[in-house]
Design a protein around this motif. Sequence first.
Motif, PDB file in Angstrom:
ATOM      1  N   THR A   8      54.887  49.870 -62.936  1.00 60.15           N
ATOM      2  CA  THR A   8      54.838  48.695 -62.065  1.00 60.15           C
ATOM      3  C   THR A   8      54.611  49.096 -60.614  1.00 60.15           C
ATOM      4  O   THR A   8      53.781  48.509 -59.920  1.00 60.15           O
ATOM      5  CB  THR A   8      56.129  47.869 -62.212  1.00 60.15           C
ATOM      6  OG1 THR A   8      56.239  47.441 -63.568  1.00 60.15           O
ATOM      7  CG2 THR A   8      56.124  46.655 -61.301  1.00 60.15           C
ATOM      8  N   LYS A   9      55.325  50.102 -60.140  1.00 61.28           N
ATOM      9  CA  LYS A   9      55.177  50.548 -58.749  1.00 61.28           C
ATOM     10  C   LYS A   9      53.792  51.131 -58.499  1.00 61.28           C
ATOM     11  O   LYS A   9      53.194  50.908 -57.444  1.00 61.28           O
ATOM     12  CB  LYS A   9      56.255  51.578 -58.401  1.00 61.28           C
ATOM     13  CG  LYS A   9      57.600  50.950 -58.188  1.00 61.28           C
ATOM     14  CD  LYS A   9      58.644  51.974 -57.797  1.00 61.28           C
ATOM     15  CE  LYS A   9      59.979  51.287 -57.532  1.00 61.28           C
ATOM     16  NZ  LYS A   9      60.997  52.211 -57.087  1.00 61.28           N
ATOM     17  N   PHE A  10      53.262  51.867 -59.464  1.00 58.09           N
ATOM     18  CA  PHE A  10      51.933  52.445 -59.297  1.00 58.09           C
ATOM     19  C   PHE A  10      50.865  51.349 -59.262  1.00 58.09           C
ATOM     20  O   PHE A  10      49.950  51.388 -58.431  1.00 58.09           O
ATOM     21  CB  PHE A  10      51.634  53.470 -60.403  1.00 58.09           C
ATOM     22  CG  PHE A  10      50.338  54.182 -60.225  1.00 58.09           C
ATOM     23  CD1 PHE A  10      50.149  55.067 -59.171  1.00 58.09           C
ATOM     24  CD2 PHE A  10      49.287  53.966 -61.098  1.00 58.09           C
ATOM     25  CE1 PHE A  10      48.942  55.728 -58.991  1.00 58.09           C
ATOM     26  CE2 PHE A  10      48.075  54.614 -60.929  1.00 58.09           C
ATOM     27  CZ  PHE A  10      47.899  55.503 -59.879  1.00 58.09           C
ATOM     28  N   VAL A  11      50.968  50.377 -60.146  1.00 57.77           N
ATOM     29  CA  VAL A  11      50.019  49.254 -60.141  1.00 57.77           C
ATOM     30  C   VAL A  11      50.118  48.509 -58.808  1.00 57.77           C
ATOM     31  O   VAL A  11      49.096  48.186 -58.196  1.00 57.77           O
ATOM     32  CB  VAL A  11      50.260  48.311 -61.342  1.00 57.77           C
ATOM     33  CG1 VAL A  11      49.449  47.022 -61.209  1.00 57.77           C
ATOM     34  CG2 VAL A  11      49.920  49.022 -62.659  1.00 57.77           C
ATOM     35  N   LYS A  16      47.451  47.102 -53.545  1.00 61.82           N
ATOM     36  CA  LYS A  16      47.421  47.059 -52.078  1.00 61.82           C
ATOM     37  C   LYS A  16      46.305  47.945 -51.531  1.00 61.82           C
ATOM     38  O   LYS A  16      45.608  47.568 -50.584  1.00 61.82           O
ATOM     39  CB  LYS A  16      48.775  47.471 -51.506  1.00 61.82           C
ATOM     40  CG  LYS A  16      49.871  46.461 -51.797  1.00 61.82           C
ATOM     41  CD  LYS A  16      51.177  46.741 -51.090  1.00 61.82           C
ATOM     42  CE  LYS A  16      51.719  48.112 -51.316  1.00 61.82           C
ATOM     43  NZ  LYS A  16      53.020  48.347 -50.665  1.00 61.82           N
ATOM     44  N   LYS A  17      46.120  49.115 -52.132  1.00 62.76           N
ATOM     45  CA  LYS A  17      45.055  50.021 -51.685  1.00 62.76           C
ATOM     46  C   LYS A  17      43.684  49.394 -51.939  1.00 62.76           C
ATOM     47  O   LYS A  17      42.785  49.473 -51.103  1.00 62.76           O
ATOM     48  CB  LYS A  17      45.168  51.360 -52.417  1.00 62.76           C
ATOM     49  CG  LYS A  17      44.200  52.403 -51.914  1.00 62.76           C
ATOM     50  CD  LYS A  17      44.418  53.727 -52.607  1.00 62.76           C
ATOM     51  CE  LYS A  17      45.525  54.429 -51.872  1.00 62.76           C
ATOM     52  NZ  LYS A  17      45.594  55.854 -52.168  1.00 62.76           N
ATOM     53  N   ILE A  23      38.229  46.126 -51.166  1.00 64.60           N
ATOM     54  CA  ILE A  23      37.759  44.758 -50.964  1.00 64.60           C
ATOM     55  C   ILE A  23      37.237  44.596 -49.538  1.00 64.60           C
ATOM     56  O   ILE A  23      36.171  44.011 -49.321  1.00 64.60           O
ATOM     57  CB  ILE A  23      38.862  43.728 -51.271  1.00 64.60           C
ATOM     58  CG1 ILE A  23      39.324  43.841 -52.737  1.00 64.60           C
ATOM     59  CG2 ILE A  23      38.393  42.309 -50.962  1.00 64.60           C
ATOM     60  CD1 ILE A  23      38.238  43.607 -53.778  1.00 64.60           C
ATOM     61  N   SER A  24      37.951  45.149 -48.572  1.00 65.09           N
ATOM     62  CA  SER A  24      37.470  45.048 -47.184  1.00 65.09           C
ATOM     63  C   SER A  24      36.124  45.748 -47.018  1.00 65.09           C
ATOM     64  O   SER A  24      35.238  45.236 -46.334  1.00 65.09           O
ATOM     65  CB  SER A  24      38.503  45.623 -46.211  1.00 65.09           C
ATOM     66  OG  SER A  24      38.689  47.004 -46.416  1.00 65.09           O
ATOM     67  N   ASN A  45      37.366  47.723 -58.889  1.00 60.35           N
ATOM     68  CA  ASN A  45      38.057  48.717 -58.063  1.00 60.35           C
ATOM     69  C   ASN A  45      39.465  49.012 -58.560  1.00 60.35           C
ATOM     70  O   ASN A  45      39.913  50.156 -58.492  1.00 60.35           O
ATOM     71  CB  ASN A  45      38.067  48.266 -56.602  1.00 60.35           C
ATOM     72  CG  ASN A  45      36.695  48.435 -55.983  1.00 60.35           C
ATOM     73  OD1 ASN A  45      36.198  49.532 -55.862  1.00 60.35           O
ATOM     74  ND2 ASN A  45      36.073  47.323 -55.617  1.00 60.35           N
ATOM     75  N   LEU A  46      40.158  48.019 -59.081  1.00 63.88           N
ATOM     76  CA  LEU A  46      41.491  48.262 -59.629  1.00 63.88           C
ATOM     77  C   LEU A  46      41.400  49.155 -60.865  1.00 63.88           C
ATOM     78  O   LEU A  46      42.159  50.115 -61.002  1.00 63.88           O
ATOM     79  CB  LEU A  46      42.176  46.931 -59.954  1.00 63.88           C
ATOM     80  CG  LEU A  46      43.613  47.010 -60.454  1.00 63.88           C
ATOM     81  CD1 LEU A  46      44.518  47.720 -59.453  1.00 63.88           C
ATOM     82  CD2 LEU A  46      44.138  45.609 -60.771  1.00 63.88           C
TER      83      LEU A  46
END
Length: 188
Positions: A8-11, A16-17, A23-24, A45-46
């Motif tokens: 969960t923390k890695f996802v 966020k990255k 995306i930016s 990208n995910l």
Amino acid sequence: MLQDEFVTKFVHSTIKKVWLEDISRDYKKLYLLKEDSFKNSFYFNLRRRLGDDFLEENNLRIFTEYYIEGERIDLAVVEIDPIKAQNNYLGNCVTRVISVIEMKYKGKNASESLFDADVNKIISYMEKMDNDTLFYIAFIREKYFNFDEVTNWVVMDEHIEKAKGKLTELFSYGEVESDDMVWHIVEH
């Protein structure tokens, strides 16, 4: 249980990255044409950043247009039962929903009510779904603001209380002073 927490923390950190870096960048390089290409870019990208090995080792999959209780979620990261998936419809093989992302990409003339509707939608998901699921709203708004005019989208007290520890806002808007899109994250 520690493995579930790590996953969960890695996802979460990867989402966020993807927002801040991928995306930016895709937006600046003109790869995004409204909401569908935004969803496609987020998925691509995910998946690339998580990596197929990580996804397969943890029985994770990323689905767009994922349905839960008659509601359509723009993008979800889910855990599946790979044994059950061999002989069943894949949608019936989900054992856990890791993350839910609602996305909106609108121009400067779009009504704020469109964004508010997605906030209400994600809050309703939070009330229906597992407590371990993390929720995100990802909003690109091509409207320019002065820095002091900008607020995030989850502002109602009742929503803020429900969002604590479960909801992350990913949002972008045009900034008047820099004449550029800016990309923010607010974790509740």
